[in-house]
Design an enzyme around this catalytic site. Structure first.
Site, PDB file in Angstrom:
ATOM      1  N   GLU A 186      -3.460   5.737  -2.153  1.00  0.00           N
ATOM      2  CA  GLU A 186      -4.078   4.559  -1.278  1.00  0.00           C
ATOM      3  C   GLU A 186      -4.153   5.117   0.022  1.00  0.00           C
ATOM      4  O   GLU A 186      -3.054   6.217   0.273  1.00  0.00           O
ATOM      5  CB  GLU A 186      -3.427   3.282  -1.444  1.00  0.00           C
ATOM      6  CG  GLU A 186      -1.918   3.198  -1.415  1.00  0.00           C
ATOM      7  CD  GLU A 186      -1.452   3.440   0.038  1.00  0.00           C
ATOM      8  OE1 GLU A 186      -2.116   2.530   0.941  1.00  0.00           O
ATOM      9  OE2 GLU A 186      -0.328   3.870   0.320  1.00  0.00           O
ATOM     10  N   SER A 201       4.017   3.562   1.335  1.00  0.00           N
ATOM     11  CA  SER A 201       3.458   4.241   2.540  1.00  0.00           C
ATOM     12  C   SER A 201       4.487   5.416   2.605  1.00  0.00           C
ATOM     13  O   SER A 201       4.423   6.227   1.828  1.00  0.00           O
ATOM     14  CB  SER A 201       3.682   3.124   3.597  1.00  0.00           C
ATOM     15  OG  SER A 201       3.041   3.933   4.744  1.00  0.00           O
ATOM     16  N   HIS A 209      -1.975  -1.230   1.681  1.00  0.00           N
ATOM     17  CA  HIS A 209      -1.748  -1.425   2.845  1.00  0.00           C
ATOM     18  C   HIS A 209      -2.568  -2.743   3.190  1.00  0.00           C
ATOM     19  O   HIS A 209      -2.313  -3.481   4.069  1.00  0.00           O
ATOM     20  CB  HIS A 209      -2.122  -0.499   3.993  1.00  0.00           C
ATOM     21  CG  HIS A 209      -1.125   0.487   4.166  1.00  0.00           C
ATOM     22  ND1 HIS A 209      -0.892   1.596   3.304  1.00  0.00           N
ATOM     23  CD2 HIS A 209      -0.062   0.661   4.970  1.00  0.00           C
ATOM     24  CE1 HIS A 209      -0.084   2.592   3.631  1.00  0.00           C
ATOM     25  NE2 HIS A 209       0.486   2.084   4.698  1.00  0.00           N
TER      26      HIS A 209
END
Length: 315
Positions: free
Chosen positions: A216, A117, A286
């Site tokens: 992503e 992330s 995630h």
């Protein structure tokens, strides 16, 4: 393989010391105790960064000032007693710390570094400037303390064995999808697409030429995903890549505009003109479960019309 992967750090084993850092969002006192207990119960000694030890918190969204957050990372790499480093969580704020990282020192002290992330910025910098393979993998609070399933755990530890090859496989119930078949090989780079897009034009923008790009994201609308993909294209971060792996776009939808237009439709349309191998639904990001990707390793994609093999060369 025709290329050489970046440097592989020494593996971590039970009994080793793991440093835990929070370079983005803060950790609450109860979370500090839980993450420390989890890693100790897993058989590791734990060294907490200052921002975690003191549960530093700037209005709920930053774990302290930029210098302190960067110094936690520098300290963990410099400490000979720390064998590997894992991030407690992501969020926002890693961008503030980039200019305070001691990249020369980190290069001289390669260690396992795990996170995803907002941690994408560190993967980019450590791959680019420290010649170090890092791990786009689960974090303590975000994953391990919230139902660490067998697939996610197994994928992480398989990658961290640091053997010659690591084959990435989705869970059987979550097959990958092939938008464009073909074969490709190159170092893998990337991470969270929001973070990659914001890094465009910075000194830590990843070098993607001749590489396999992975990205992503989570909780974005299709127009925002389209905007970020376009940003990467126009910043030159997609031109020249050899292959594209698309991870989870967890809870991303077009609900606000046209709920009948689904994610598979969007991806098929958005990448229709690409001629390189494009594989989607890679189980990393995630969404649970989460597979681990060794950033900076040699990635080989062999995608037919109906099947795909993804391997990482670690040595």
């Amino acid at each position: 393989m025709s290329e050489k992967s970046l440097r592989m750090p020494e593996p971590i084993r039970p009994g080793d010391t793991i440093g835990v850092v929070a370079p983005s969002m803060p950790i609450r006192p109860a979370e500090k105790d839980k993450l420390e207990a989890y890693l100790e119960n897993a058989g590791y000694h734990v060294r907490l960064g200052k921002t975690i030890e003191k549960t530093m918190n700037f209005h709920g969204y930053l774990a302290g000032d930029a210098c302190t957050r960067a110094e936690d990372i520098n300290t963990m790499f410099a400490d000979p007693e720390v064998d590997g480093i894992i991030c407690a969580r992501g969020g926002y704020g890693s961008c503030h710390t980039m200019e305070y990282l001691d990249l020369d020192m980190i290069r001289q002290n390669p260690k396992v570094f795990i996170g995803f992330s907002d941690i994408t910025n560190y993967h980019s910098a450590f791959n680019k400037y420290c010649d170090l393979i890092t791990f786009h993998g689960p974090m303590v609070l975000s994953n391990m303390l919230r139902g660490f399933d067998d697939y996610s755990r197994g994928s992480l530890w398989q990658a961290l064995k640091l053997t010659d090859f690591y084959e990435f496989k989705n869970p059987e119930e979550e097959p990958v999808k092939i938008l464009h078949p073909g074969t490709a090989e190159g170092l893998i780079t990337g991470g969270n697409i929001s973070v990659l897009a914001r890094a465009a034009g910075t000194f830590y923008q990843p070098d993607t030429e001749g590489k396999i790009l992975f990205f992503e994201d989570v909780e974005e609308t299709f127009p925002k995903l389209d905007m970020m993909i376009t940003q990467l294209e126009q910043a030159g971060m997609i031109k020249g890549i050899r292959g594209l792996l698309i991870g989870n776009f967890a809870d991303c939808s077009n609900e606000k505009y046209d709920k009948t237009y689904m994610l598979d439709d969007f991806l098929r349309d958005r990448f229709a003109d690409y001629t390189i191998p494009v594989v989607t639904n890679i189980c990393s990001g995630h969404k649970r479960p989460m597979g681990t990707i060794p950033m900076g390793a040699i990635c080989t994609i062999d995608a037919s019309e109906s099947d795909v093999e993804i391997r990482f060369g670690l040595r």
